[in-house]
Design a protein around this motif. Structure first.
Motif, PDB file in Angstrom:
ATOM      1  N   HIS A   8       0.837  -1.134   0.222  1.00  0.00           N
ATOM      2  CA  HIS A   8      -0.183   0.039   0.076  1.00  0.00           C
ATOM      3  C   HIS A   8       1.038   1.510  -0.019  1.00  0.00           C
ATOM      4  O   HIS A   8       0.254   2.108  -0.309  1.00  0.00           O
ATOM      5  N   ARG A   9       1.844   0.807   0.652  1.00  0.00           N
ATOM      6  CA  ARG A   9       2.558   2.122   0.389  1.00  0.00           C
ATOM      7  C   ARG A   9       3.521   3.052  -1.020  1.00  0.00           C
ATOM      8  O   ARG A   9       3.609   2.335  -1.706  1.00  0.00           O
ATOM      9  N   ASN A  10       3.675   4.588  -0.497  1.00  0.00           N
ATOM     10  CA  ASN A  10       3.184   4.331  -2.396  1.00  0.00           C
ATOM     11  C   ASN A  10       3.130   3.918  -3.632  1.00  0.00           C
ATOM     12  O   ASN A  10       3.384   3.873  -5.026  1.00  0.00           O
ATOM     13  N   TYR A  11       1.647   3.733  -3.396  1.00  0.00           N
ATOM     14  CA  TYR A  11       0.480   2.733  -3.807  1.00  0.00           C
ATOM     15  C   TYR A  11       0.638   3.865  -5.478  1.00  0.00           C
ATOM     16  O   TYR A  11       0.881   3.271  -6.455  1.00  0.00           O
ATOM     17  N   PHE A  12       0.308   5.108  -5.816  1.00  0.00           N
ATOM     18  CA  PHE A  12       0.191   5.784  -6.297  1.00  0.00           C
ATOM     19  C   PHE A  12       1.282   6.090  -7.586  1.00  0.00           C
ATOM     20  O   PHE A  12       1.145   5.981  -8.539  1.00  0.00           O
ATOM     21  N   ALA A  13       2.152   6.659  -6.971  1.00  0.00           N
ATOM     22  CA  ALA A  13       4.096   6.597  -7.692  1.00  0.00           C
ATOM     23  C   ALA A  13       3.866   4.963  -8.280  1.00  0.00           C
ATOM     24  O   ALA A  13       4.796   5.026  -9.281  1.00  0.00           O
TER      25      ALA A  13
END
Length: 187
Positions: free
Chosen positions: A152-157
């Protein structure tokens, strides 16, 4: 303001629930003065909840972002202004198509100054009629934030072409970037 000392530099902390943490994280990561943004879960029952447990609605946890910031560069009130401008604080337990108590609008205040600032900002927004309905954002005292799973971390990037990212997050980030251009970090 909730501050801690790390290598002699004061660090503020803000914890917000503004719907899907992928969206909220993508916005706050771009602000000048924000030093870290961690997606996680807060406010419910049970330790180390999983995404599946939280989405099941049985834990009472909210999807949140745990923001660390430099109060010499950006104020808590500035973070609140971004928070309220980048999600719908008038819908109870939902953001767009994301429905459930885990998506509620929430502020986990870290001290009395944050609580008072949040109350003042909410009152001002309601009096100004900025939104078509009253703000339903809930204010909670500080709570433990359980970090979300690594994926889930930095998902968009990391997933800009994924369907949800392309259809929901990208337009939200573009709107945010136009509205808060003077507060964006340098590339």
């Amino acid at each position: 303001m909730a501050n801690s000392q790390d290598d002699g530099v004061a660090t503020g902390r803000a914890v917000f629930g503004g719907g899907c943490f992928w969206c909220t994280e993508a916005v706050f990561q771009q602000l000048r003065g924000v030093t870290s943004v961690t997606s996680g879960y807060a406010g419910g029952e049970g330790e180390s909840p999983s995404y599946e447990q939280v989405c099941g609605g049985d834990t009472g946890h909210i999807e949140v972002v745990d923001i660390r910031f430099d109060p010499q560069v950006i104020r808590f009130e500035d973070l609140l202004n971004v928070f309220f401008a980048t999600h719908d604080p008038t819908t109870l337990d939902r953001q767009g198509h994301d429905v459930g108590s885990q998506y509620r609008s929430a502020i986990f205040w870290q001290d009395d100054a944050q609580r008072e600032t949040a109350e003042r900002v909410i009152d001002a927004l309601n009096r100004q009629g900025i939104f078509d309905a009253p703000i339903v954002t809930r204010l909670y005292p500080a709570a433990h934030v359980w970090p979300a799973e690594d994926y889930h971390r930095n998902y968009f990037a990391q997933n800009p072409r994924q369907g949800y990212c392309h259809a929901v997050i990208a337009p939200k980030v573009a709107k945010f970037r136009k509205q808060f251009v003077d507060q964006l970090r340098s590339r």
